[in-house]
Design an enzyme around this catalytic site. Structure first.
Site, PDB file in Angstrom:
ATOM      1  N   ARG A  74      -5.456   0.691  -6.561  1.00 46.69           N
ATOM      2  CA  ARG A  74      -4.196   1.252  -6.065  1.00 46.69           C
ATOM      3  C   ARG A  74      -3.667   2.376  -6.953  1.00 46.69           C
ATOM      4  O   ARG A  74      -2.960   3.261  -6.496  1.00 46.69           O
ATOM      5  CB  ARG A  74      -3.117   0.157  -5.976  1.00 46.69           C
ATOM      6  CG  ARG A  74      -3.342  -0.876  -4.877  1.00 46.69           C
ATOM      7  CD  ARG A  74      -2.043  -1.624  -4.609  1.00 46.69           C
ATOM      8  NE  ARG A  74      -2.235  -2.893  -3.936  1.00 46.69           N
ATOM      9  CZ  ARG A  74      -2.326  -3.046  -2.608  1.00 46.69           C
ATOM     10  NH1 ARG A  74      -2.267  -2.006  -1.828  1.00 46.69           N
ATOM     11  NH2 ARG A  74      -2.480  -4.246  -2.082  1.00 46.69           N
ATOM     12  N   ASP A 133      -4.816   2.089  11.100  1.00 49.32           N
ATOM     13  CA  ASP A 133      -6.243   1.864  11.298  1.00 49.32           C
ATOM     14  C   ASP A 133      -6.431   1.304  12.713  1.00 49.32           C
ATOM     15  O   ASP A 133      -6.378   2.047  13.686  1.00 49.32           O
ATOM     16  CB  ASP A 133      -6.708   0.914  10.181  1.00 49.32           C
ATOM     17  CG  ASP A 133      -8.199   0.657  10.155  1.00 49.32           C
ATOM     18  OD1 ASP A 133      -8.958   1.537  10.581  1.00 49.32           O
ATOM     19  OD2 ASP A 133      -8.614  -0.423   9.697  1.00 49.32           O
ATOM     20  N   PHE A 159     -13.827   3.765   4.520  1.00 51.31           N
ATOM     21  CA  PHE A 159     -12.900   2.875   3.842  1.00 51.31           C
ATOM     22  C   PHE A 159     -12.440   3.581   2.579  1.00 51.31           C
ATOM     23  O   PHE A 159     -13.238   3.903   1.709  1.00 51.31           O
ATOM     24  CB  PHE A 159     -13.513   1.514   3.520  1.00 51.31           C
ATOM     25  CG  PHE A 159     -12.446   0.541   3.121  1.00 51.31           C
ATOM     26  CD1 PHE A 159     -11.698  -0.115   4.087  1.00 51.31           C
ATOM     27  CD2 PHE A 159     -12.142   0.329   1.783  1.00 51.31           C
ATOM     28  CE1 PHE A 159     -10.665  -0.971   3.728  1.00 51.31           C
ATOM     29  CE2 PHE A 159     -11.114  -0.526   1.417  1.00 51.31           C
ATOM     30  CZ  PHE A 159     -10.378  -1.179   2.398  1.00 51.31           C
ATOM     31  N   VAL A 160     -11.125   3.843   2.505  1.00 46.54           N
ATOM     32  CA  VAL A 160     -10.602   4.654   1.399  1.00 46.54           C
ATOM     33  C   VAL A 160      -9.715   3.817   0.482  1.00 46.54           C
ATOM     34  O   VAL A 160      -9.107   2.829   0.914  1.00 46.54           O
ATOM     35  CB  VAL A 160      -9.807   5.880   1.925  1.00 46.54           C
ATOM     36  CG1 VAL A 160     -10.745   6.895   2.554  1.00 46.54           C
ATOM     37  CG2 VAL A 160      -8.719   5.472   2.904  1.00 46.54           C
ATOM     38  N   LYS A 196      -6.598   6.752  10.865  1.00 47.24           N
ATOM     39  CA  LYS A 196      -8.018   6.661  11.226  1.00 47.24           C
ATOM     40  C   LYS A 196      -8.077   6.409  12.726  1.00 47.24           C
ATOM     41  O   LYS A 196      -8.296   5.284  13.174  1.00 47.24           O
ATOM     42  CB  LYS A 196      -8.661   5.464  10.501  1.00 47.24           C
ATOM     43  CG  LYS A 196      -9.193   5.771   9.133  1.00 47.24           C
ATOM     44  CD  LYS A 196     -10.214   4.730   8.695  1.00 47.24           C
ATOM     45  CE  LYS A 196      -9.581   3.721   7.796  1.00 47.24           C
ATOM     46  NZ  LYS A 196     -10.542   2.742   7.225  1.00 47.24           N
ATOM     47  N   ASP A 200      -5.753  -0.173  -1.396  1.00 51.04           N
ATOM     48  CA  ASP A 200      -6.573  -1.076  -2.209  1.00 51.04           C
ATOM     49  C   ASP A 200      -7.827  -1.538  -1.486  1.00 51.04           C
ATOM     50  O   ASP A 200      -7.941  -1.448  -0.256  1.00 51.04           O
ATOM     51  CB  ASP A 200      -5.761  -2.331  -2.556  1.00 51.04           C
ATOM     52  CG  ASP A 200      -5.589  -3.251  -1.336  1.00 51.04           C
ATOM     53  OD1 ASP A 200      -5.118  -2.773  -0.293  1.00 51.04           O
ATOM     54  OD2 ASP A 200      -5.969  -4.437  -1.427  1.00 51.04           O
ATOM     55  N   GLY A 205       0.783  -1.236   0.000  1.00 49.50           N
ATOM     56  CA  GLY A 205       0.000   0.000   0.000  1.00 49.50           C
ATOM     57  C   GLY A 205       0.810   1.278   0.000  1.00 49.50           C
ATOM     58  O   GLY A 205       0.293   2.359  -0.286  1.00 49.50           O
TER      59      GLY A 205
HETATM   60  P1  IMP Z   1      -4.356  -1.898  10.877  1.00 53.52           P
HETATM   61  O1  IMP Z   1      -3.500  -3.107  11.064  1.00 53.52           O
HETATM   62  O2  IMP Z   1      -5.797  -2.146  11.224  1.00 53.52           O
HETATM   63  O3  IMP Z   1      -3.810  -0.635  11.498  1.00 53.52           O
HETATM   64  O4  IMP Z   1      -4.467  -1.642   9.323  1.00 53.52           O
HETATM   65  C1  IMP Z   1      -3.410  -1.343   8.566  1.00 53.52           C
HETATM   66  C2  IMP Z   1      -3.583  -1.914   7.190  1.00 53.52           C
HETATM   67  O5  IMP Z   1      -4.953  -2.182   6.845  1.00 53.52           O
HETATM   68  C3  IMP Z   1      -3.104  -0.883   6.203  1.00 53.52           C
HETATM   69  O6  IMP Z   1      -1.728  -1.050   5.934  1.00 53.52           O
HETATM   70  C4  IMP Z   1      -3.983  -1.142   5.016  1.00 53.52           C
HETATM   71  O7  IMP Z   1      -3.356  -2.117   4.182  1.00 53.52           O
HETATM   72  C5  IMP Z   1      -5.264  -1.710   5.556  1.00 53.52           C
HETATM   73  N1  IMP Z   1      -6.322  -0.667   5.664  1.00 53.52           N
HETATM   74  C6  IMP Z   1      -6.849  -0.148   6.774  1.00 53.52           C
HETATM   75  N2  IMP Z   1      -7.788   0.769   6.494  1.00 53.52           N
HETATM   76  C7  IMP Z   1      -7.863   0.825   5.147  1.00 53.52           C
HETATM   77  C8  IMP Z   1      -8.663   1.601   4.228  1.00 53.52           C
HETATM   78  O8  IMP Z   1      -9.498   2.448   4.576  1.00 53.52           O
HETATM   79  N3  IMP Z   1      -8.428   1.368   2.920  1.00 53.52           N
HETATM   80  C9  IMP Z   1      -7.520   0.455   2.458  1.00 53.52           C
HETATM   81  N4  IMP Z   1      -6.750  -0.264   3.275  1.00 53.52           N
HETATM   82  C10 IMP Z   1      -6.926  -0.089   4.607  1.00 53.52           C
HETATM   83 MG    MG Z   2      -3.434  -3.048   2.341  1.00 50.13          MG
END
Ligand code: IMP
Ligand code: MG
Length: 204
Positions: A186, A124, A173-174, A152, A180, A66
Site C-alpha cells: 500500500r 473492478d 492486478f495493480v 478496470k 494492496d 485502499g
Molecule cells: P470490485 O468490487 O470488484 O469492483 O472491486 C473493488 C475492490 O477490489 C477495490 O476496492 C479493491 O480493494 C479491490 N481490487 C480490485 N482490483 C484490484 C487490483 O488490481 N489491485 C488491488 N485491489 C484491487
Molecule cells: Mg482492497
C-alpha cells in the site's frame, strides 16, 4: 475526462523501481502510473469535483483502506467546505478475486439532504460499489456522486460506472498508492503491476 496512463520507457521505469522500496522491486513487474502522473491527474479531478459540488453541504465518504493515499491527495486539493467519513468494507475473497463483502465500519456522519462524494480506489467487477451505494441511498442524501482513482472496465460484472475516474487501466492486478495485495504494497508511491508469480504462489 479520463486519462490513459502512458507507459514509461524502460530506463525510467527501472530508475523509479530502484529508488523506491528496494525489497519489493522484484515483486512489481513495472510501474503503470508514476507519482507525477497521479499528482497531475488528481489536481484536475479536484477541479471537476469542486465545480460540481460548489455551494453544497458536502460529505466525502471514503472506503477503507485502499483509498488512503488517493483520498489524502484529492481532498487537499478540494477547495470546498466538506466533512469526511469512512465506510469499512472487507472482501473475503481469495487471491486477486473479490469475494463476500463484509462491512467493518459504518458511517457516523448524517448524510441526509447532503451531497455525498463516494470515493473508492478501484472499480473492478463493480460488486463493492453496487453493495455500498444502496446503503448510502437509504440514508436519503440529496445526491451521490462516485469517484474512483482507477477503472478496470473490462472486468465489470455489475452495471455501474463512476462519475469521476482518474485512469482507465487494462486488466492487470495493480498495487501501490493505497492498493494492496494481501495488505502489502500500500505504501508504494506509484501504481505498479504486481508480478503474477506473487499471487500464483500465495493466492489461488
Ligand atoms: P470490485 O468490487 O470488484 O469492483 O472491486 C473493488 C475492490 O477490489 C477495490 O476496492 C479493491 O480493494 C479491490 N481490487 C480490485 N482490483 C484490484 C487490483 O488490481 N489491485 C488491488 N485491489 C484491487
Ligand atoms: Mg482492497
Amino acid at each position: 475526462m479520463k486519462a490513459k496512463p502512458k507507459l514509461l520507457n524502460s530506463a525510467r521505469r527501472r530508475l523509479t523501481l530502484k529508488r523506491n522500496h528496494g525489497g519489493w522491486r522484484q515483486e512489481v513487474e513495472r510501474v503503470l502510473i508514476t507519482e507525477e502522473q497521479l499528482a497531475r491527474r488528481i489536481k484536475i479531478m479536484a477541479r471537476e469535483i469542486e465545480r460540481d459540488f460548489r455551494g453544497r453541504e458536502t460529505v466525502v465518504v471514503s472506503l477503507l483502506s485502499g483509498t488512503v493515499m488517493f483520498l489524502a491527495d484529492l481532498i487537499r486539493h478540494l477547495n470546498l467546505p466538506l466533512r469526511l467519513d469512512f465506510i469499512g468494507v472487507s472482501s473475503y475473497g481469495s487471491g486477486t478475486e473479490s469475494g463476500e463483502l463484509v462491512f467493518t465500519k459504518e458511517l457516523r456522519i448524517d448524510v441526509r439532504n447532503r451531497d455525498v462524494l463516494l470515493v473508492d480506489d478501484i472499480l473492478d467487477t463493480g460488486k463493492t460499489l453496487s453493495r455500498v451505494l444502496p446503503k448510502i441511498r437509504a440514508l436519503k442524501p440529496r445526491r451521490i456522486r462516485t469517484c474512483v482513482l482507477l477503472d478496470k472496465a473490462a472486468r465489470r460484472v455489475e452495471k455501474i460506472q463512476a462519475d469521476y475516474v482518474g485512469f482507465e487501466i487494462p486488466d492487470y492486478f495493480v498495487v501501490g498508492y493505497g492498493l494492496d495485495y494481501a495488505e502489502r504494497y500500500r505504501n508504494l508511491p506509484f501504481v505498479g503491476v504486481l508480478h503474477p508469480h506473487i499471487y500464483n504462489i500465495t493466492g489461488q
